[in-house]
Design a protein around this motif. Structure first.
Motif, PDB file in Angstrom:
ATOM      1  N   ARG A 145       0.824  -1.197   0.000  1.00 55.15           N
ATOM      2  CA  ARG A 145       0.000   0.000   0.000  1.00 55.15           C
ATOM      3  C   ARG A 145       0.869   1.263   0.000  1.00 55.15           C
ATOM      4  O   ARG A 145       0.563   2.241  -0.690  1.00 55.15           O
ATOM      5  N   GLU A 146       1.965   1.222   0.750  1.00 61.61           N
ATOM      6  CA  GLU A 146       2.874   2.365   0.765  1.00 61.61           C
ATOM      7  C   GLU A 146       3.487   2.586  -0.622  1.00 61.61           C
ATOM      8  O   GLU A 146       3.618   3.734  -1.072  1.00 61.61           O
ATOM      9  N   ARG A 147       3.878   1.496  -1.291  1.00 63.04           N
ATOM     10  CA  ARG A 147       4.469   1.624  -2.630  1.00 63.04           C
ATOM     11  C   ARG A 147       3.462   2.191  -3.617  1.00 63.04           C
ATOM     12  O   ARG A 147       3.793   3.046  -4.445  1.00 63.04           O
ATOM     13  N   MET A 148       2.234   1.710  -3.549  1.00 66.65           N
ATOM     14  CA  MET A 148       1.208   2.162  -4.477  1.00 66.65           C
ATOM     15  C   MET A 148       0.865   3.632  -4.240  1.00 66.65           C
ATOM     16  O   MET A 148       0.690   4.414  -5.190  1.00 66.65           O
ATOM     17  N   LYS A 149       0.758   4.040  -2.974  1.00 66.44           N
ATOM     18  CA  LYS A 149       0.472   5.437  -2.665  1.00 66.44           C
ATOM     19  C   LYS A 149       1.588   6.342  -3.165  1.00 66.44           C
ATOM     20  O   LYS A 149       1.337   7.430  -3.712  1.00 66.44           O
TER      21      LYS A 149
END
Length: 468
Positions: A145-149
């Protein structure tokens, strides 16, 4: 307290008085309460006697060839667990030495699994490998989720790639935390995840790939090294950079000793986390598990809570809160008592006995081996196609009459035509016991082979898929 207890015993069994023999008092009681809390207590001695009488119906744990869970420990370990049953693992401020033993176990496991050597290993104990697997899955989801954000992309459709042979805890993880499970089905004689099929199911929404080091269906290892290499190639070609979690519930305590040259753990840079069960081949009574990450960065800090109401501030990452510390102490006891050489001896002996069982089963006419105990000390076998008068479920039922618990179950989607029996060899199953089992298997097989007509078909609920 003692006088109240004895009074309760007198009230329940007053015909013989408080001094009547325990046996007489038991006869006077109406039996164990089943649905409602009794008005009067029996006293500790009668309660113990009555409960142990019913527990005889459970059978012998040592003859349970179905479970992966430890059924024997040295008496000193059992005594240590009894003496420390009051310790709360979560309360590290009150029980600092118990917390220190947990830290030592985490470091020992991290080093055993080739975690980078720079200070304390990142990890924790859990109630079992199922909780540890869910913690590993949560870390994968949070990092994805951090990478996608950071890339400005949506985070509402995460998926996890795994073989359909995974333990049910992964189904629970995906359902509870809203992750799409991309279950790769079995194909032909391939009963677990392979590198090419894993990569084929991946995309930018894949939070990770789970590699199983020891399938519960047949005991085989999934090729973690090949899966990592295929994902390396995918990332190098411009595809998503997908981490790997290794579910080493059983194999994490077997492979380092029985197959030390196998590369499956943090020696593979793509492996970010590993779960294992101390109460399986870790040789501890239930329940204790371990979740280990290759480095601090692999565990997002916002998953860790700081708790201070028990008397001191401490970080915690767990699905449960209060839980016994005795199992963690028992794990350290086994590490201390056995050392690497001892674990090597125990696990190699289990593999050796499993191969002995497999070789013997191969000589019994109607059976065909699926696995021979070369990976996990587990033997899975089925009946030859020409056998029509009985099934593996009939064999399982016959063995139960002799006290042996040998599960029979069908394989999952795409191979539901395959039904097998499975024998799990653990510490405590000796060669002599294995030979007794084989003698009973031969006897019961001979009786089934002598049938002139087919056995009655078993009910649907007796022909289920086994996932423990």
């Amino acid at each position: 307290m003692s006088s109240t207890t004895e009074t309760s015993r007198s009230q329940v069994g007053n015909a013989g008085g408080a001094t009547a023999p325990t046996m007489v008092q038991e006869e006077e009681l109406l039996g164990l309460p089943r649905d409602e809390l009794p008005q009067h207590g029996t006293g500790t001695r009668v309660a113990y006697d009555m409960m142990t009488n019913e527990l005889l119906l459970d059978g012998s744990a040592r003859l349970n060839l179905a479970t992966f869970v430890t059924t024997w420990m040295p008496p000193d370990a059992a005594r240590l667990m009894a003496e420390t049953a009051d310790k709360n693992m979560i309360d590290k401020d009150e029980y600092p030495q118990t917390a220190e033993f947990e830290r030592r176990c985490v470091n020992m496991l991290g080093r055993l699994w080739h975690a980078p050597d720079d200070g304390d290993v990142t990890g924790c104990s859990t109630t079992g490998s199922s909780e540890a697997a869910m913690l590993g899955g949560l870390a994968l989801k949070w990092r994805w989720r951090e990478r996608m954000k950071a890339a400005g992309k949506p985070t509402d459709r995460p998926n996890l790639v795994l073989g359909i042979n995974v333990q049910v805890c992964w189904d629970k993880f995906c359902r509870y935390w809203d992750v799409e499970p991309r279950l790769v089905p079995m194909e032909g004689e391939s009963f677990h995840l392979t590198a090419d099929r894993a990569v084929a199911h991946c995309d930018e929404n894949t939070i990770g790939v789970v590699a199983i080091l020891g399938s519960t269906f047949d005991g085989s290892y999934e090729p973690a090294g090949e899966i990592c290499a295929a994902l390396d190639a995918l990332a190098a070609s411009g595809g998503p950079d997908i981490p790997v979690h290794v579910d080493a519930a059983s194999g994490g305590f077997v492979a380092p000793f029985s197959q030390p040259d196998l590369v499956w753990d943090f020696a593979l840079p793509r492996v970010q986390s590993i779960n294992a069960s101390g109460h399986k081949y870790g040789l501890v009574y239930p329940g204790v598990g371990w979740a280990i990450w290759r480095e601090k960065e692999a565990l997002p800090r916002d998953l860790v809570f700081d708790v201070n109401y028990l008397g001191g501030s401490m970080p915690t990452f767990a699905l449960n809160f209060s839980r016994p510390g005795s199992e963690v102490l028992a794990q350290y006891f086994m590490f201390l008592a056995l050392g690497k050489d001892g674990y090597d001896d125990v696990q190699r002996a289990s593999n050796r006995i499993a191969r002995h069982i497999a070789n013997s089963i191969a000589t019994i006419g109607p059976y065909r081996l699926i696995t021979d105990g070369s990976d996990l000390p587990v033997v899975a076998f089925t009946l030859a196609p020409e056998v029509t008068n009985y099934t593996v479920f009939d064999v399982s039922a016959r063995l139960r009459e002799f006290g042996w618990l040998v599960p029979a179950y069908t394989f999952p989607k795409n191979r539901e035509d395959l039904s097998v029996l499975r024998v799990v060899v653990r510490a405590g199953l000796t060669t002599d016991m294995a030979d007794l089992f084989l003698a009973d298997l031969r006897k019961q097989t001979g009786l089934l082979e002598s049938l002139e007509s087919a056995m009655p078909e078993r009910r649907a609920e007796e022909r289920h898929s086994f996932r423990h």
